[in-house]
Design a protein around this motif. Structure first.
Motif, PDB file in Angstrom:
ATOM      1  N   ILE A  45     -15.270  13.391  22.993  1.00 58.46           N
ATOM      2  CA  ILE A  45     -15.503  11.973  22.709  1.00 58.46           C
ATOM      3  C   ILE A  45     -14.166  11.254  22.540  1.00 58.46           C
ATOM      4  N   PRO A  46     -13.833  10.310  23.412  1.00 61.82           N
ATOM      5  CA  PRO A  46     -12.581   9.551  23.232  1.00 61.82           C
ATOM      6  C   PRO A  46     -12.697   8.600  22.043  1.00 61.82           C
ATOM      7  N   LEU A  47     -11.674   8.587  21.206  1.00 64.52           N
ATOM      8  CA  LEU A  47     -11.662   7.743  20.013  1.00 64.52           C
ATOM      9  C   LEU A  47     -10.478   6.783  20.067  1.00 64.52           C
ATOM     10  N   PRO A  48     -10.687   5.518  19.702  1.00 62.33           N
ATOM     11  CA  PRO A  48      -9.578   4.563  19.666  1.00 62.33           C
ATOM     12  C   PRO A  48      -8.590   4.926  18.558  1.00 62.33           C
ATOM     13  N   PRO A  49      -7.391   4.363  18.580  1.00 56.64           N
ATOM     14  CA  PRO A  49      -6.462   4.531  17.468  1.00 56.64           C
ATOM     15  C   PRO A  49      -7.100   4.082  16.154  1.00 56.64           C
ATOM     16  N   ASP A  50      -6.675   4.711  15.075  1.00 52.83           N
ATOM     17  CA  ASP A  50      -7.314   4.466  13.773  1.00 52.83           C
ATOM     18  C   ASP A  50      -7.364   2.991  13.388  1.00 52.83           C
ATOM     19  N   TYR A  51      -6.261   2.259  13.608  1.00 52.42           N
ATOM     20  CA  TYR A  51      -6.280   0.871  13.133  1.00 52.42           C
ATOM     21  C   TYR A  51      -7.264   0.017  13.923  1.00 52.42           C
ATOM     22  N   LEU A  52      -7.458   0.307  15.199  1.00 49.33           N
ATOM     23  CA  LEU A  52      -8.442  -0.442  15.980  1.00 49.33           C
ATOM     24  C   LEU A  52      -9.848  -0.180  15.449  1.00 49.33           C
ATOM     25  N   ILE A  53     -10.124   1.081  15.068  1.00 49.23           N
ATOM     26  CA  ILE A  53     -11.417   1.389  14.467  1.00 49.23           C
ATOM     27  C   ILE A  53     -11.562   0.656  13.146  1.00 49.23           C
ATOM     28  N   TYR A  54     -10.521   0.694  12.329  1.00 51.90           N
ATOM     29  CA  TYR A  54     -10.557   0.044  11.014  1.00 51.90           C
ATOM     30  C   TYR A  54     -10.738  -1.458  11.126  1.00 51.90           C
ATOM     31  N   GLU A  55     -10.023  -2.083  12.059  1.00 44.82           N
ATOM     32  CA  GLU A  55     -10.086  -3.540  12.185  1.00 44.82           C
ATOM     33  C   GLU A  55     -11.493  -4.011  12.543  1.00 44.82           C
ATOM     34  N   SER A  56     -12.222  -3.188  13.283  1.00 45.51           N
ATOM     35  CA  SER A  56     -13.562  -3.594  13.691  1.00 45.51           C
ATOM     36  C   SER A  56     -14.648  -3.029  12.781  1.00 45.51           C
ATOM     37  N   PHE A  57     -14.308  -1.991  11.992  1.00 43.75           N
ATOM     38  CA  PHE A  57     -15.340  -1.387  11.150  1.00 43.75           C
ATOM     39  C   PHE A  57     -14.693  -0.623   9.998  1.00 43.75           C
ATOM     40  N   GLN A  58     -14.693   0.697  10.046  1.00 50.16           N
ATOM     41  CA  GLN A  58     -14.084   1.551   9.035  1.00 50.16           C
ATOM     42  C   GLN A  58     -13.415   2.720   9.739  1.00 50.16           C
ATOM     43  N   ILE A  59     -12.455   3.377   9.062  1.00 50.31           N
ATOM     44  CA  ILE A  59     -11.834   4.557   9.678  1.00 50.31           C
ATOM     45  C   ILE A  59     -12.704   5.769   9.373  1.00 50.31           C
ATOM     46  N   ASP A  60     -13.854   5.783   9.958  1.00 49.42           N
ATOM     47  CA  ASP A  60     -14.807   6.881   9.797  1.00 49.42           C
ATOM     48  C   ASP A  60     -15.343   7.181  11.189  1.00 49.42           C
ATOM     49  N   TYR A  61     -14.869   8.262  11.795  1.00 51.57           N
ATOM     50  CA  TYR A  61     -15.221   8.554  13.177  1.00 51.57           C
ATOM     51  C   TYR A  61     -16.726   8.735  13.348  1.00 51.57           C
ATOM     52  N   GLN A  62     -17.352   9.367  12.364  1.00 49.39           N
ATOM     53  CA  GLN A  62     -18.805   9.574  12.419  1.00 49.39           C
ATOM     54  C   GLN A  62     -19.529   8.232  12.473  1.00 49.39           C
ATOM     55  N   LYS A  63     -19.122   7.303  11.603  1.00 57.06           N
ATOM     56  CA  LYS A  63     -19.765   5.984  11.570  1.00 57.06           C
ATOM     57  C   LYS A  63     -19.411   5.175  12.810  1.00 57.06           C
ATOM     58  N   TYR A  64     -18.164   5.307  13.269  1.00 57.35           N
ATOM     59  CA  TYR A  64     -17.779   4.580  14.478  1.00 57.35           C
ATOM     60  C   TYR A  64     -18.649   5.012  15.655  1.00 57.35           C
ATOM     61  N   TYR A  65     -18.769   6.318  15.872  1.00 61.19           N
ATOM     62  CA  TYR A  65     -19.478   6.772  17.070  1.00 61.19           C
ATOM     63  C   TYR A  65     -20.991   6.786  16.871  1.00 61.19           C
ATOM     64  N   PHE A  66     -21.478   7.559  15.922  1.00 64.42           N
ATOM     65  CA  PHE A  66     -22.929   7.672  15.761  1.00 64.42           C
ATOM     66  C   PHE A  66     -23.519   6.428  15.084  1.00 64.42           C
ATOM     67  N   GLY A  67     -22.744   5.785  14.211  1.00 66.50           N
ATOM     68  CA  GLY A  67     -23.193   4.510  13.655  1.00 66.50           C
ATOM     69  C   GLY A  67     -23.250   3.439  14.725  1.00 66.50           C
ATOM     70  N   GLY A  68     -22.268   3.458  15.637  1.00 68.54           N
ATOM     71  CA  GLY A  68     -22.290   2.524  16.764  1.00 68.54           C
ATOM     72  C   GLY A  68     -23.482   2.771  17.664  1.00 68.54           C
ATOM     73  N   GLN A  69     -23.809   4.031  17.873  1.00 74.24           N
ATOM     74  CA  GLN A  69     -24.981   4.388  18.683  1.00 74.24           C
ATOM     75  C   GLN A  69     -26.266   3.876  18.026  1.00 74.24           C
ATOM     76  N   GLU A  70     -26.349   4.044  16.720  1.00 73.82           N
ATOM     77  CA  GLU A  70     -27.525   3.560  15.975  1.00 73.82           C
ATOM     78  C   GLU A  70     -27.632   2.040  16.060  1.00 73.82           C
ATOM     79  N   THR A  71     -26.494   1.357  15.941  1.00 81.83           N
ATOM     80  CA  THR A  71     -26.495  -0.106  16.037  1.00 81.83           C
ATOM     81  C   THR A  71     -26.892  -0.557  17.430  1.00 81.83           C
ATOM     82  N   ALA A  72     -26.454   0.165  18.457  1.00 78.57           N
ATOM     83  CA  ALA A  72     -26.823  -0.182  19.833  1.00 78.57           C
ATOM     84  C   ALA A  72     -28.339  -0.063  20.037  1.00 78.57           C
ATOM     85  N   LYS A  73     -28.949   0.960  19.450  1.00 78.32           N
ATOM     86  CA  LYS A  73     -30.406   1.111  19.540  1.00 78.32           C
ATOM     87  C   LYS A  73     -31.113   0.002  18.766  1.00 78.32           C
TER      88      LYS A  73
END
Length: 267
Positions: A45-73
């Motif tokens: 799974i490609p992940l953005p740099p930490d600050y880009l994740i933080y600026e848009s959400f939180q520095i939590d890879y699980q929430k970024y990826y699977f939380g993003g998937q849940e939000t998309a649904k």
């Protein structure tokens, strides 16, 4: 002293960015173990740099990826009540590092065409390199998009108006409305009544009077720039359109404060 008062003091004395960087490093430290475990478990799974994740959400890879998937649904479920999601052009306005849009092609069975736009050049560069099959565009804060009139069937913006001034509320709504097809759907979230507890007394008085409340003194569009939208203000903003739904979700334990959902249709 309420958090809102502290926030306004930090802005007044030019300390908001410093405070935000401290928060960034604290989150990175607190989540370092779980984030390392995520990378080991999902090396593909490609992940953005930490600050880009933080600026848009939180520095939590699980929430970024699977939380993003849940939000998309969750987004797809809302949209399907109002539009047949087949062979549609869909725009993620303020896509950031692709937290939501990266999941939509699969969720919608690859039967729509997807576009993402954002003012953060680094986010768009990362998305373009790592999320193939999606059209990405770098825009400025000015309300100008490189799409022709009536181009999109669906546009969504998750917590984007929440970081804009009042003039840009009006300018960006007009621009989104321009590129949306007649009968097209616009899905937006805002900081409504659920956020009143965060406001100072003067801010609350303005909010209750139907006025937009803005905490600025930082770069507009940045996560630290915050706007709170009473329903009356949004109704006036959306006057040219038909409001299909205005939802005020109830807070849930451990989920944070939910934003209002606005689903409108272009006349």
């Amino acid at each position: 002293m309420k958090k809102g008062q502290i926030s306004n003091l930090l802005r007044r004395f030019g300390l908001m960015y410093l405070t935000d960087w401290v928060r960034f490093y604290m989150q990175a430290y607190q989540n370092r173990k779980s984030n390392q475990e995520f990378k080991k478990a999902y090396p593909q799974i490609p992940l953005p740099p930490d600050y880009l994740i933080y600026e848009s959400f939180q520095i939590d890879y699980q929430k970024y990826y699977f939380g993003g998937q849940e939000t998309a649904k969750w987004l797809t479920d809302h949209l399907q009540r109002h539009v047949d999601l087949s062979d549609k052009k869909i725009l993620d306005w303020g896509c950031g590092p692709g937290r939501i849009i990266r999941h939509l092609p699969e969720i919608m069975n690859h039967i729509c065409e997807f576009f993402g736009t954002d003012y953060n050049k680094k986010s768009i560069e990362w998305c373009t390199r790592h999320l193939p099959g999606i059209h990405f565009n770098h825009n400025s804060l000015s309300a100008q998009l490189p799409y022709q009139n009536h181009f999109f069937d669906v546009i969504y913006g998750i917590s984007i108006f929440t970081h804009l001034s009042e003039p840009l509320h009006h300018e960006w709504f007009a621009e989104l409305y321009r590129v949306l097809k007649p009968g097209g759907i616009l899905f937006l979230t805002t900081q409504g009544n659920n956020f009143k507890s965060k406001l100072t007394q003067p801010e609350l008085a303005n909010f209750e009077a139907g006025k937009l409340v803005v905490r600025g003194q930082v770069k507009e569009g940045h996560r630290t720039f915050s706007a709170f939208q009473p329903a009356g203000f949004m109704h006036r903003l959306f006057a040219p359109a038909e409001i299909l739904e205005h939802l005020e979700p109830l807070p849930q334990p451990g989920k944070g404060i939910p934003q209002d959902i606005w689903i409108i249709k272009k006349q």
